[in-house]
Design a protein around this motif. Structure first.
Motif: not given
Ligand SMILES: Cc1cc2nc3c(=O)[nH]c(=O)nc-3n(C[C@H](O)[C@H](O)[C@H](O)COP(=O)(O)OP(=O)(O)OC[C@H]3O[C@@H](n4cnc5c(N)ncnc54)[C@H](O)[C@@H]3O)c2cc1C
Length: 481
Positions: A401-402, A432-436, A446-453, A463-476
Motif C-alpha cells: 500500500v502506497i 486515475r487511481i486516487r493516490a493522493g 507523493s514522494p513514493a508516487v514520484m519514485e514510481i513515476l 523531472e517528475v511534475t505535478k501536472k506537466g510542464k511548468d509544474s516541477a516539484i523539486i526545484l533549485g
C-alpha cells in the motif's frame, strides 16, 4: 508538417473530445485528438459535480435538454462496457416555501416534456424518509429517480483508452494555434507542427469560441463561468445519499450537496462569470457563499470535514445553448461548443451524434472488429482473499500500500502509468487511481508516487511534475542530488 492526412482531428481531450473519439473509432478512418495539456481530463471535465442529470432542468426543446436526457440514458450501459464508476442514486430538488411550489411544478412539467421517467413531487414526510437531514424549511421536493453520479475522471479516461484500443491516436502537449483551409482539407497549426485533416471537431471547452471564430463569419462568445466547491472527507459520506438541489435560478442549478461515487460529499458550486479562461482559483467570497447556501438545504452539514476546495469553469455560451454540428460556412468543421452543464451527462450522446455526422459525410464504414469493452485497473480491495493472494504471488506490488488514505497499492499506480494514455505526473496518477485524493491530499504518498513515476518513465525524480510542464516539484540548482 505530418505527411499523414487524417479523416478527423479532434481539438480537446475532455469528456466531449474523448467521447467523440470513442464513438468515431467504431468506424474505419484515421482519427487523432490534439490536446494542449500533458494528459486527458485536464480542463472542465476534471472539476465538476460529477452528476448525471436526469434532464428535468434544461429548457424543453433545446439541444441541452435533448442531449442531457439521451446521454443520461446511455450511462448505465456505457458504465458496464467501460467499467466506469457510476451510481443511479436519484436526485431531489427542494422547495423551501409554499410560495416556491409553482416553480417546482413548472420544473416537473418541463421534465415530463423532456421525457424524464419517474418524476414525482413528494411531500415533506416522504422527503424525510429519503433524506433525513434536509432543512426544516423544506415543504416538498421534486424526486427524479433516474438521476445519477459518475466519476468524471474515470469516464473520460475510459472513453480515451477505449478509443485508443480501437485505433485513435492522442497527441499531448500539442497546443492548437491556428486553423486554415487548404483545398478540400483543413490544416491545423500547433506547437508541435501542422496536421492535415478532412474534418475537424472543435471540443476545446472554454476555448471553443476561439476555434469556431477562426473559421466562421458567424461569431460566438463563450464566457467562463466559475464554480467553486468544498470536498468533504469520506467520514461524512452518508450524510446525504441523493443529489440534493435547490430550485434553479438565472445563473444555473445553484449550490447542491451530493455524494460522490467514491463516498465523499461534494458541496457547491458557485456561479460567477469571469474573463480569464484558465482561472480556476478558489476565493474566500465563493467559499463563504457555499457555506451559507448549503445550510439552507441540509442541516448541520459537517463542513469541518472539508479535505480540499477547487473550482471549474463552465463554457457558458451567450444564448445558453449547446452548439453542436457542422458549421454552415465552414464545411467539414464540427462544433461541440458551449458545452456547459449538463455536458458531462450529455457527452456520450454528443459523441455518438458527431461520429454519425462525420461518418456520413466521409462515407466511413463501420469496423467489424470494434471492441466496446474496457476494464478498469484492478482494485485489490474488491477481490476475495484467495484471488488477492493469487494476484500478489504474480504481482507482489499489489500487496504494497502506497496511499494509506485511499488504500492504493504500488501495483495500481504502476498500472495507471502503463495504461494508454497513461499517467505521466502526480495528478495523472491521482485522478486515475486516487493516490493522493484522500484526507492527507498526497502529503504522505507523493514522494513514493514520484519514485514510481520516475522508475516507470525512466527519468530522474527531479523531472517528475505535478501536472506537466511548468509544474516541477523539486526545484533549485542541486535538484538532481
Ligand atoms: C462547476 C461545474 C459543475 C458542473 N457540473 C456538472 C454536472 O454535475 N453534470 C454535468 O453533466 N455537467 C457538469 N458540468 C459541465 C461539464 O463539466 C462540462 O460540460 C464538460 O466537462 C465539458 O467537457 P469538454 O470536453 O467540452 O471541455 P473540457 O473538459 O474543458 O475539455 C476541453 C479540452 O480542450 C483543450 N484545449 C483548449 N484549448 C486548446 C488548444 N489551443 N489546443 C489543444 N487543446 C486545447 C483543453 O486543454 C481541455 O482539455 C459542470 C461544469 C462546471 C464548471
Amino acid at each position: 508538417m505530418q505527411n499523414k492526412i487524417y479523416d478527423t482531428l479532434i481539438i480537446g481531450a475532455g469528456i466531449v473530445g474523448c467521447s467523440v473519439a470513442r464513438y468515431l473509432s467504431k468506424y474505419k478512418g484515421d482519427i487523432a485528438v490534439l490536446e494542449r495539456n500533458e494528459d486527458v481530463c485536464c480542463g472542465t471535465s476534471k472539476a465538476n459535480s460529477g452528476i448525471v442529470h436526469a434532464g428535468f432542468d434544461a429548457k424543453h426543446g433545446t439541444l441541452m435538454a435533448e442531449y442531457n436526457v439521451r446521454g443520461s440514458r446511455m450511462y448505465p450501459k456505457l458504465s458496464e462496457e467501460l467499467d466506469i464508476k457510476y451510481k443511479n442514486n436519484g436526485s431531489i430538488v427542494l422547495c423551501l416555501s409554499s410560495e416556491e411550489r409553482p416553480k417546482l411544478e413548472a420544473l416537473y412539467e418541463n421534465g415530463i416534456r423532456n421525457g424524464v421517467e419517474g418524476l414525482r413531487i413528494i411531500e415533506r414526510e416522504e422527503l424525510l424518509l429519503l433524506e433525513p437531514n434536509v432543512s426544516d424549511e423544506a415543504v416538498c421536493a421534486l424526486f427524479a429517480p433516474t438521476g445519477g453520479i459518475v466519476c468524471p475522471f474515470d469516464a473520460t479516461y475510459a472513453l480515451a483508452e477505449n478509443a485508443v484500443n480501437n485505433g485513435a491516436e492522442f497527441f499531448f502537449d500539442t497546443n492548437v494555434t491556428g486553423i486554415v483551409r487548404e483545398g478540400d482539407l483543413w490544416k491545423i497549426i500547433t506547437s508541435n507542427g501542422s496536421y492535415l485533416t478532412r474534418t475537424v471537431v472543435n471540443a476545446a471547452g472554454c476555448y471553443s469560441d476561439v476555434f469556431h471564430n477562426m473559421v466562421s463569419e458567424k461569431k460566438i462568445d463563450i464566457t467562463p463561468r466559475k464554480g467553486e466547491y468544498f470536498l468533504l472527507d469520506k467520514t461524512s459520506g452518508r450524510y446525504v445519499s441523493h443529489t440534493v438541489f435547490r430550485l434553479p435560478g438565472k445563473m444555473g442549478k445553484g449550490v447542491l450537496i451530493t455524494p460522490t461515487v467514491h463516498g465523499n460529499i461534494l458541496v457547491g458550486p458557485t456561479a460567477e462569470d469571469i474573463e480569464d479562461k484558465d482561472d480556476v482559483s478558489t476565493t474566500a467570497e465563493g467559499l463563504a457563499k457555499i457555506r451559507k447556501q448549503s445550510a439552507l438545504s441540509i442541516k448541520d452539514l459537517p463542513l469541518d470535514k472539508t479535505i480540499t476546495s477547487f473550482a471549474g469553469l463552465r463554457s457558458h455560451e451567450a444564448g445558453h445553448e449547446f452548439i453542436i454540428g457542422e458549421v454552415k460556412d465552414a464545411k467539414g468543421f464540427f462544433d461541440c461548443a458551449g458545452i456547459e452543464s449538463p455536458g458531462l451527462s450529455a457527452a456520450p450522446a454528443i459523441g455518438e451524434d458527431i461520429a454519425d455526422m462525420i461518418s456520413e459525410k466521409l462515407d466511413l464504414h463501420k469496423k467489424t472488429d470494434f471492441d466496446p469493452y474496457r476494464r478498469g485497473i484492478t482494485d485489490p480491495l474488491k477481490l476475495d482473499e484467495d484471488r488477492l493472494n493469487e494476484l500478489i504471488k504474480i504481482r507482489p506490488d499489489y500487496g504494497k500500500v502506497i496511499c494509506r488514505c485511499e488504500t492504493v497499492t504500488e501495483g495500481q499506480i504502476r498500472d495507471a502509468i502503463r495504461r494508454v494514455p497513461g499517467a505521466k505526473s502526480i495528478d495523472g496518477v491521482k485522478r486515475r487511481i486516487r493516490a493522493g485524493m484522500g484526507r492527507c491530499q498526497g502529503g504522505f504518498c507523493s514522494p513514493a508516487v514520484m519514485e514510481i513515476l520516475a522508475d516507470e518513465l525512466h527519468m530522474d525524480i527531479s523531472e517528475v511534475t505535478k501536472k506537466g510542464k511548468d509544474s516541477a516539484i523539486i526545484l533549485g540548482e542541486n535538484k538532481a542530488l
